[in-house]
Design a protein around this motif. Sequence first.
Motif, PDB file in Angstrom:
ATOM      1  N   ASN A 129      -4.075   1.809  -4.250  1.00 28.67           N
ATOM      2  CA  ASN A 129      -3.241   2.616  -5.008  1.00 28.67           C
ATOM      3  C   ASN A 129      -3.560   3.397  -6.244  1.00 28.67           C
ATOM      4  O   ASN A 129      -3.278   4.433  -6.163  1.00 28.67           O
TER       5      ASN A 129
ATOM      6  N   ASP B 254      -3.583   7.316  -6.388  1.00 25.09           N
ATOM      7  CA  ASP B 254      -2.467   8.156  -7.344  1.00 25.09           C
ATOM      8  C   ASP B 254      -3.658   9.072  -8.364  1.00 25.09           C
ATOM      9  O   ASP B 254      -3.224   9.785  -8.665  1.00 25.09           O
TER      10      ASP B 254
ATOM     11  N   ALA C 251       0.797  -1.229   0.128  1.00 23.70           N
ATOM     12  CA  ALA C 251      -0.336  -0.054   0.019  1.00 23.70           C
ATOM     13  C   ALA C 251       0.927   1.306   0.019  1.00 23.70           C
ATOM     14  O   ALA C 251       1.995   1.505   0.697  1.00 23.70           O
ATOM     15  N   LYS C 252       0.484   2.076  -0.834  1.00 27.07           N
ATOM     16  CA  LYS C 252       1.185   3.468  -0.843  1.00 27.07           C
ATOM     17  C   LYS C 252       0.795   4.332   0.520  1.00 27.07           C
ATOM     18  O   LYS C 252      -0.534   4.294   0.864  1.00 27.07           O
TER      19      LYS C 252
ATOM     20  N   SER D 245      -2.941   5.685   1.071  1.00 32.75           N
ATOM     21  CA  SER D 245      -3.773   4.887   0.080  1.00 32.75           C
ATOM     22  C   SER D 245      -4.701   3.910   1.038  1.00 32.75           C
ATOM     23  O   SER D 245      -5.996   3.676   0.929  1.00 32.75           O
TER      24      SER D 245
END
Length: 99
Positions: free
Chosen positions: A65, A69, A18-19, A22
């Motif tokens: 994610n 983004d 996971a970013k 996120s």
Amino acid sequence: MRWAVVFAPLALVGCVSAKPGSESVRFLSNAELVRGCVFIAQETIALGGLDAMKPLEEITVRMKNKAFDLGGTDVLTPGPKITTPGPMTTITGDIYRCG
């Protein structure tokens, strides 16, 4: 022992983490909860082969994610679907920015 050495690196190919940020993206199934929000895009993510070994966890992380983004806060989706033959796991969702 030889099989573990050959296949262990391949199992890691599909892993995604996971970013940061996120984890705040929410999955929703009620369209009323995105009323008044800005629609960004509809996305479909599909996993098969070795990636399908952990389909639900992997596909939800990838969708969060992607939504993050794109600046999304919420994904309107019925959730992941596992289909055969394959196996193949897909998720389609409408990404929204709310708030």
